[in-house]
Design an enzyme around this catalytic site. Sequence first.
Site, PDB file in Angstrom:
ATOM      1  N   LYS A  83       0.888  -0.849  -0.060  1.00 14.72           N
ATOM      2  CA  LYS A  83       0.076  -0.171   0.232  1.00 14.72           C
ATOM      3  C   LYS A  83       0.992   1.512  -0.278  1.00 14.72           C
ATOM      4  O   LYS A  83       2.027   1.388   0.366  1.00 14.72           O
ATOM      5  CB  LYS A  83      -1.143  -0.205   1.422  1.00 14.72           C
ATOM      6  CG  LYS A  83      -1.926  -1.149   1.034  1.00 14.72           C
ATOM      7  CD  LYS A  83      -2.510  -0.345   2.355  1.00 14.72           C
ATOM      8  CE  LYS A  83      -3.800  -1.615   3.053  1.00 14.72           C
ATOM      9  NZ  LYS A  83      -5.031  -1.591   1.130  1.00 14.72           N
ATOM     10  N   ARG A 101      -9.984 -11.690   1.547  1.00 11.86           N
ATOM     11  CA  ARG A 101     -10.587 -12.525   1.202  1.00 11.86           C
ATOM     12  C   ARG A 101     -10.343 -14.715   0.987  1.00 11.86           C
ATOM     13  O   ARG A 101     -10.649 -15.501   0.710  1.00 11.86           O
ATOM     14  CB  ARG A 101     -11.171 -12.390  -0.860  1.00 11.86           C
ATOM     15  CG  ARG A 101      -9.940 -12.008  -1.404  1.00 11.86           C
ATOM     16  CD  ARG A 101     -10.680 -11.900  -2.408  1.00 11.86           C
ATOM     17  NE  ARG A 101     -10.456  -9.880  -2.318  1.00 11.86           N
ATOM     18  CZ  ARG A 101     -10.987  -9.490  -3.143  1.00 11.86           C
ATOM     19  NH1 ARG A 101     -11.608  -9.331  -4.361  1.00 11.86           N
ATOM     20  NH2 ARG A 101     -10.850  -7.813  -3.034  1.00 11.86           N
TER      21      ARG A 101
HETATM   22  N1  BES Z   1      -7.624  -4.238   4.339  1.00 13.84           N
HETATM   23  C1  BES Z   1      -8.279  -3.681   3.095  1.00 13.84           C
HETATM   24  C2  BES Z   1      -9.812  -2.800   2.913  1.00 13.84           C
HETATM   25  C3  BES Z   1     -10.308  -1.435   3.497  1.00 13.84           C
HETATM   26  C4  BES Z   1      -9.184  -0.060   3.086  1.00 13.84           C
HETATM   27  C5  BES Z   1     -10.003  -1.645   4.526  1.00 13.84           C
HETATM   28  C6  BES Z   1      -9.187   0.645   3.779  1.00 13.84           C
HETATM   29  C7  BES Z   1     -10.128   0.097   5.772  1.00 13.84           C
HETATM   30  C8  BES Z   1      -9.295   0.801   5.143  1.00 13.84           C
HETATM   31  C9  BES Z   1      -8.582  -4.856   2.236  1.00 13.84           C
HETATM   32  O1  BES Z   1      -7.459  -5.729   2.016  1.00 13.84           O
HETATM   33  C10 BES Z   1      -7.431  -3.921   1.011  1.00 13.84           C
HETATM   34  O2  BES Z   1      -6.857  -3.881   0.234  1.00 13.84           O
HETATM   35  N2  BES Z   1      -8.916  -4.659  -0.036  1.00 13.84           N
HETATM   36  C11 BES Z   1      -8.082  -3.799  -1.400  1.00 13.84           C
HETATM   37  C12 BES Z   1      -8.690  -5.481  -2.403  1.00 13.84           C
HETATM   38  C13 BES Z   1      -8.069  -4.716  -3.836  1.00 13.84           C
HETATM   39  C14 BES Z   1      -6.437  -5.040  -3.985  1.00 13.84           C
HETATM   40  C15 BES Z   1      -8.573  -5.585  -4.783  1.00 13.84           C
HETATM   41  C16 BES Z   1      -8.661  -2.255  -2.104  1.00 13.84           C
HETATM   42  O3  BES Z   1     -10.318  -2.352  -1.688  1.00 13.84           O
HETATM   43  O4  BES Z   1      -7.896  -1.608  -2.548  1.00 13.84           O
HETATM   44 MN    MN Z   2      -5.566  -5.357   1.266  1.00 12.82          MN
END
Ligand code: BES
Ligand code: MN
Length: 510
Positions: A284, A358
């Site tokens: 990230k 997931r």
């Molecule tokens: N934990 C994150 C989602 C999230 C984002 C929770 C902000 C709380 C606040 C999750 O694991 C994630 O990174 N999801 C990605 C999925 C994508 C790579 C398909 C996302 O939402 O960007």
């Molecule tokens: Mn994630």
Amino acid sequence: MTALTLSTAGASTLRVDVVVVGIAKGGKGPVIAPGAEAVNKAFDGKLATVLETLGATGAEGEVTKLPAPAGYKAPVILAVGLGAVPEKNESYGSEALRRAAGTAARVLSGTKKAALALPVAQAADVEAVAEGALLGAYAFTAYQGGEKRAKKGDKGPKLPLAEITLLGAKPRDKAHKAAADRAIALTEEINRARDLINTPPNDLTPEAFAAVASAAGKENGVKVEILDEKALTKGGYGGILGVGQGSVSPPRLVKLSYTHPKAAKTLALVGKGITYDSGGISLKPPGHNETMKCDMSGAAAVFATVISAARLGLRVNVTGWLALAENMPSGSAVRPGDVLRMYSGKTVEVLNTDAEGRLVLADAITRASEEAPDAIIDVATLTGAMMVALGNRTFGIMSNDDAFRTSLHEISSEVGEASWPMPLPADLLKGMDSPTADIANIGERMGGGLVAGLFLKEFVGEGITWAHLDIAGPAFHEGAPYGYTPKGGTGSSIRTLVRLAERTAAGDLG
Ligand code: BES
Ligand code: MN
Ligand code: ZN
């Protein structure tokens, strides 16, 4: 921990630091809410006028302090806004009471004792006020005000209100007492979940979380079984292991079992427990990882719900599955392009290591399915896309059963948690086709929250009712505190899940 007592004593006689009254927004200025009649009388019936002079309107979240009238042991009166005056013959709604009590308790941190003279005509009102007050009194201070600061004369962080007395609530009324007891048990578990969410990820590793669950299980008659990395390897939990393999803190799968001898139904709850989500090799960017200690909020909610069910002695079996791992980039981390063999036997091509939730959930959902529960509900801070869709205060509900999804939505509204039903459009499934494996862990960008839901659905056992709560928005509150919602971990979805367990116990649902 804040103590709560019920009392029918007069407000003037109590040795407290402050007496709280409710005011509402009327057409012609503030209106004193029921429960504060005696206080108003001590102001010669002119409390509303006095408050209006001070600028008070009765708007939700507003607080106004004034000196207590002569003859009061308490030095201060605090008026808290309830929002609009209810329609004729209606009472203040539970959520308005919860928020007002929460606001009062929150702004009174640093004070020791408060008496609340709020409207509590019915047991449901007692419950709402108690719940709001005990949630609003929460503060996470474990990492503030060390010994050294204290020695230099700095008193450290403001501590939560120590004692709350609900005036007008009758300690000898069975319904009032039961309402208060339920609120105390439930809010203690919600606040413990908040603590877990707020605990920094260097301290809350999967192993540390499992240890907390184990101790709480023992204390509350809940059976706890922990699969460590060795057991996970032996069991073939490729999803949980794959996500956890980049971290020096190994993953865990925790099973919590609350059983009632007369239970007719079993609920299985599955929680995403990523103790820190860096994104992994698909790292990230800065700005997106500072709050990622909150990525175990689903597991915290499941943990709190199982323990609450046990403390309340609900006539239903509740099994909790905490899928705990830390998602880190390292030489041993899963790479984009790797294929994992999941617990179900399905293979998953990991195209983005940041879509890790997931993967851990899929293994836990397959495992939960083996026990053929009456329903599986998973809870997860799963996608940023759900926040784009619903904002920061509303969680999304997806399900393979429309009626169940509707029930969950209604239950959440009833307990004062905002949610919205979301679809699982089958056409989005083909976006996750993989040239190499059975499925990829990402699909189309558009509708990303639904894509994640569709991925999970692939792992639900045949014929099992399942729902997925994406709490990415409401799990962690970054803005200014409001009502009973503090900054940081909120405990989102716990009240919904506990009410679902209660309704299931009562035989209200399918
Ligand atoms: N934990 C994150 C989602 C999230 C984002 C929770 C902000 C709380 C606040 C999750 O694991 C994630 O990174 N999801 C990605 C999925 C994508 C790579 C398909 C996302 O939402 O960007
Ligand atoms: Mn994630
Ligand atoms: Zn995540």
